[in-house]
Design a protein around this motif. Structure first.
Motif: not given
Length: 281
Positions: A148-152, A165-168, A251-252
């Motif tokens: 999840l972090a790799d995908a931002g 920065v947390t994206g979700a 959703a991403a």
């Protein structure tokens, strides 16, 4: 206790007798003495399909990071690198030990894969042992967090000293399989929620209404944006449904767990557990 500590404590040397020259390597790994049973990764599907490079990389990581001995890959479908043929090509070293320990490459219960593994083990010319699937285990939650972090889509682990920065603000862990797989994946979801400090729901990847319902609950609880976390390695045929499932809920999504070091660690763990059980029997 951290997932790393739990994994390291579960990776003992031989329990029945003193290893033949084996020794621990650091806190998370151990070396197998020559002649130890071969670790075979059982992969769903057939060779030469999307995701097969993941299996090869996991086998490499298991060898160089944990066992010091080559890990083999066997596919449960097709003739090329088929699991039965891989097992047939192995010879038994120590007569008191099996020739191989077969570890299913799945994050949770997969009846079709586990049935194929049992059948191959039963038909193998030399004794072999079937291990448990990789999950559930805290290390799966660690790997999901990293992807999840790799995908931002999530803040990276503090240990990695990153400030993404947390994206979700809400997450759906989508797992292949039915109710049993969902129940086991819920354990991982609870651990992931703790790591992310955000709500996480679990749903079957093959149940569109369940995935949509989980996203609706997250949004109703105040999640401004939702991300889908695939609870799979990328070897499974269900990986093809991830993009559509994420798009259906607006959703991403992150990538598959892939050749994450945590999965290599878990393969070594399942190997040791199965071998210890076999030697104690």
């Amino acid at each position: 206790m951290s997932p790393e500590s739990q994994a390291s404590e579960a990776l003992p040397s031989r329990r029945r007798r003193t290893p033949r020259g084996g020794r621990h390597r650091g806190d998370e790994s151990f070396l197998l003495p020559p002649g130890s049973p071969t670790l075979v990764l059982a992969v769903p599907g057939a060779a030469r399909r999307a995701g097969t490079e993941i299996a090869a990389e996991l086998a490499r990581l298991v060898e160089i990071e944990h066992t010091g001995q080559p890990a083999h890959v066997g596919y449960v479908e097709g003739d090329e690198a088929g699991l039965p043929a891989v097992l047939a090509g192995l010879t038994q070293g120590d007569p008191d030990e099996p020739a191989a320990v077969v570890v299913p490459m799945s994050t949770g219960p997969d009846p079709a894969l586990e049935s194929a593994v049992r059948a191959a083990v039963a038909a193998a010319p030399a004794p072999a042992v079937a291990a448990e699937p990789l999950g559930p285990h805290p290390l799966i939650a660690e790997a999901l967090h990293d992807r999840l972090a790799d995908a931002g889509l999530a803040r990276a682990d503090r240990i990695r000293m990153m400030t993404m920065v947390t994206g979700a603000s809400g997450f759906v862990v989508a797992t292949p399989g039915g109710p049993s797989a969902v129940r086991q994946a819920e354990v991982t979801s609870v651990l992931l929620a703790s790591r992310l400090a955000a709500p996480v729901f679990t749903a079957s990847l093959g149940d569109e209404m369940a995935v949509r319902g989980a996203a609706d609950q997250l949004r109703a609880s105040g999640a401004a944006s939702v991300a889908l976390a695939p609870h799979l390695i990328g070897l499974e045929p269900e990986w093809e449904y991830v993009a559509a499932a994420a798009a259906a809920i607006g959703a991403a999504h992150s990538g598959p767990l892939g050749a994450h070091p945590a999965l290599a660690r878990l393969a070594a763990l399942r190997y040791v557990e199965a071998l210890a059980t076999a030697l104690a029997g």
